[in-house]
Design a protein around this motif. Structure first.
Motif, PDB file in Angstrom:
ATOM      1  N   ALA A 105       6.517  21.763 -21.307  1.00  0.00           N
ATOM      2  CA  ALA A 105       5.103  22.013 -21.605  1.00  0.00           C
ATOM      3  C   ALA A 105       4.309  21.876 -20.313  1.00  0.00           C
ATOM      4  O   ALA A 105       4.706  21.157 -19.388  1.00  0.00           O
ATOM      5  CB  ALA A 105       4.583  21.040 -22.664  1.00  0.00           C
ATOM      6  N   TYR A 106       3.160  22.549 -20.251  1.00  0.00           N
ATOM      7  CA  TYR A 106       2.351  22.499 -19.035  1.00  0.00           C
ATOM      8  C   TYR A 106       0.908  22.845 -19.378  1.00  0.00           C
ATOM      9  O   TYR A 106       0.616  23.591 -20.317  1.00  0.00           O
ATOM     10  CB  TYR A 106       2.883  23.479 -17.976  1.00  0.00           C
ATOM     11  CG  TYR A 106       3.381  24.771 -18.559  1.00  0.00           C
ATOM     12  CD1 TYR A 106       2.511  25.829 -18.831  1.00  0.00           C
ATOM     13  CD2 TYR A 106       4.718  24.926 -18.895  1.00  0.00           C
ATOM     14  CE1 TYR A 106       2.968  27.007 -19.396  1.00  0.00           C
ATOM     15  CE2 TYR A 106       5.180  26.102 -19.464  1.00  0.00           C
ATOM     16  CZ  TYR A 106       4.301  27.136 -19.708  1.00  0.00           C
ATOM     17  OH  TYR A 106       4.749  28.292 -20.283  1.00  0.00           O
ATOM     18  N   ASP A 107       0.004  22.281 -18.621  1.00  0.00           N
ATOM     19  CA  ASP A 107      -1.411  22.606 -18.725  1.00  0.00           C
ATOM     20  C   ASP A 107      -2.055  22.295 -17.390  1.00  0.00           C
ATOM     21  O   ASP A 107      -1.993  21.146 -16.916  1.00  0.00           O
ATOM     22  CB  ASP A 107      -2.084  21.803 -19.848  1.00  0.00           C
ATOM     23  CG  ASP A 107      -3.513  22.279 -20.120  1.00  0.00           C
ATOM     24  OD1 ASP A 107      -3.827  23.439 -19.776  1.00  0.00           O
ATOM     25  OD2 ASP A 107      -4.320  21.497 -20.657  1.00  0.00           O
ATOM     26  N   ASN A 108      -2.629  23.293 -16.777  1.00  0.00           N
ATOM     27  CA  ASN A 108      -3.307  23.167 -15.491  1.00  0.00           C
ATOM     28  C   ASN A 108      -2.396  22.532 -14.440  1.00  0.00           C
ATOM     29  O   ASN A 108      -1.447  23.166 -13.996  1.00  0.00           O
ATOM     30  CB  ASN A 108      -4.618  22.392 -15.647  1.00  0.00           C
ATOM     31  CG  ASN A 108      -5.577  22.662 -14.500  1.00  0.00           C
ATOM     32  OD1 ASN A 108      -5.382  23.576 -13.699  1.00  0.00           O
ATOM     33  ND2 ASN A 108      -6.622  21.869 -14.393  1.00  0.00           N
ATOM     34  N   ASN A 109      -2.637  21.284 -14.048  1.00  0.00           N
ATOM     35  CA  ASN A 109      -1.891  20.675 -12.948  1.00  0.00           C
ATOM     36  C   ASN A 109      -0.822  19.688 -13.397  1.00  0.00           C
ATOM     37  O   ASN A 109      -0.311  18.919 -12.572  1.00  0.00           O
ATOM     38  CB  ASN A 109      -2.858  19.967 -11.988  1.00  0.00           C
ATOM     39  CG  ASN A 109      -3.731  20.946 -11.234  1.00  0.00           C
ATOM     40  OD1 ASN A 109      -3.237  21.878 -10.595  1.00  0.00           O
ATOM     41  ND2 ASN A 109      -5.037  20.769 -11.312  1.00  0.00           N
ATOM     42  N   LEU A 110      -0.469  19.688 -14.666  1.00  0.00           N
ATOM     43  CA  LEU A 110       0.557  18.771 -15.165  1.00  0.00           C
ATOM     44  C   LEU A 110       1.640  19.552 -15.906  1.00  0.00           C
ATOM     45  O   LEU A 110       1.350  20.365 -16.784  1.00  0.00           O
ATOM     46  CB  LEU A 110      -0.064  17.735 -16.107  1.00  0.00           C
ATOM     47  CG  LEU A 110       0.864  16.603 -16.562  1.00  0.00           C
ATOM     48  CD1 LEU A 110       1.306  15.765 -15.357  1.00  0.00           C
ATOM     49  CD2 LEU A 110       0.171  15.712 -17.593  1.00  0.00           C
ATOM     50  N   VAL A 111       2.883  19.313 -15.512  1.00  0.00           N
ATOM     51  CA  VAL A 111       4.045  19.976 -16.115  1.00  0.00           C
ATOM     52  C   VAL A 111       4.959  18.891 -16.657  1.00  0.00           C
ATOM     53  O   VAL A 111       5.246  17.904 -15.970  1.00  0.00           O
ATOM     54  CB  VAL A 111       4.804  20.828 -15.079  1.00  0.00           C
ATOM     55  CG1 VAL A 111       5.971  21.553 -15.733  1.00  0.00           C
ATOM     56  CG2 VAL A 111       3.860  21.819 -14.408  1.00  0.00           C
ATOM     57  N   GLY A 112       5.423  19.052 -17.902  1.00  0.00           N
ATOM     58  CA  GLY A 112       6.235  18.012 -18.505  1.00  0.00           C
ATOM     59  C   GLY A 112       7.519  18.526 -19.108  1.00  0.00           C
ATOM     60  O   GLY A 112       7.653  19.705 -19.464  1.00  0.00           O
ATOM     61  N   MET A 113       8.491  17.635 -19.214  1.00  0.00           N
ATOM     62  CA  MET A 113       9.763  17.921 -19.870  1.00  0.00           C
ATOM     63  C   MET A 113      10.173  16.707 -20.678  1.00  0.00           C
ATOM     64  O   MET A 113      10.214  15.589 -20.156  1.00  0.00           O
ATOM     65  CB  MET A 113      10.850  18.252 -18.840  1.00  0.00           C
ATOM     66  CG  MET A 113      12.240  18.429 -19.449  1.00  0.00           C
ATOM     67  SD  MET A 113      13.498  18.765 -18.180  1.00  0.00           S
ATOM     68  CE  MET A 113      14.969  18.902 -19.198  1.00  0.00           C
TER      69      MET A 113
END
Length: 285
Positions: A105-113
């Motif tokens: 998942a990602y939004d603007n300046n943060l990407v996650g797993m």
């Protein structure tokens, strides 16, 4: 089921150079051939996708598993998981428990797993939601922003974001609802066109329903991430609401609220762009 959860969150703490983008994009094409991300160095939204598809490789490298010994698979429901080559001489069932379910998942300046390991049937129903605590466009009030998203909320949820509560409360609650819904929708492998209003999160009672029926067996974890982004020589602080949904098969669904950083760090790891760039050339090893 006893499937420990691990989350990696990468924040784009600085702007990427053209050379770094080229390196990351070409590596993504090699290690995630299923990713259909257009080449667009100036597109911030697509940059998040490029970075996200590198995280499984980064995670497996962190586990010291060579690229030749694992494969990225997809389930019949469209959920991605990693199949590992393991030595099954001593225990033939070990391979079945070596599947890694994950979601990006990602939004603007943060990407996650988010990821977990076990049998495929136990690990694929996992999802991550990330929502920046900000409004779009930037010059509107939180109440106006919330109104534009009313179609994603139920009548009960709308009472949680009533304009009379004030912009700060409205934005915080709205992002919480959206992150939770995104996490669940992705955990069950639904497409982008899924009607978000079919889900209802009763936050005060910690209850969730789908089409009016209580959802059983789900674990929802909720936390916030504060990151610092350097832009034009200045550091800008950003806040993100994060949530994950994982089907554990218990009799009831339950919520876990993480507010203490020390406990959060036991299963959520934060890394920045520099830490990724340093190992990109080695991700295919």
């Amino acid at each position: 089921m006893d499937c420990p959860i691990l989350v990696w969150m990468l924040f784009l703490n600085r702007e990427m150079t053209p050379e770094e983008y080229e390196r990351c994009y070409q590596t993504m094409r090699q290690c995630a051939s299923h990713a259909q991300v257009p080449y667009a160095p100036a597109n911030c939204f697509l940059l998040g996708q490029v970075i996200a598809h590198l995280l499984p490789c980064l995670m497996m490298r962190h586990r010291r598993i060579p690229r030749a010994r694992w494969r990225d698979r997809v389930s019949p429901s469209g959920k991605r998981y990693i199949e590992q080559d393991v030595d099954t001489t001593a225990n033939p069932t070990q391979r079945l428990r070596a599947m890694i379910g994950y979601h990006l998942a990602y939004d603007n300046n943060l990407v996650g797993m988010v990821m977990t390991q076990g049998q495929m049937k136990d690990v694929i129903n996992i999802g991550l939601g990330v929502k920046q605590l900000s409004v779009t466009p930037s010059d509107v009030s939180a109440s106006t922003y919330a109104e534009s998203l009313h179609h994603r909320l139920t009548p009960l949820e709308l009472t949680f974001v009533a304009p009379s509560l004030g912009d700060e409360v409205v934005l915080r609650r709205l992002c919480l609802l959206l992150a939770l819904k995104q996490a669940y929708i992705k955990a069950i492998g639904q497409p982008l066109g899924f009607d978000w209003a079919r889900l209802e999160f009763d936050i005060p009672k910690e209850k969730v329903t789908g089409d009016g029926i209580p959802l059983q067996g789900w674990e929802f974890r909720v936390w916030q991430a504060q990151i610092g982004i350097e832009r034009n020589g200045e550091v800008v602080e950003e806040s993100y609401q994060c949530a994950l949904a994982f089907f554990r098969g218990t009799r009831e669904s339950h919520f876990i609220w993480h507010k203490e950083r020390e406990k959060l760090e036991s299963w959520v790891q934060f890394i920045n762009l520099d830490q990724l760039i340093n190992v990109v050339p080695k991700l295919m090893d």
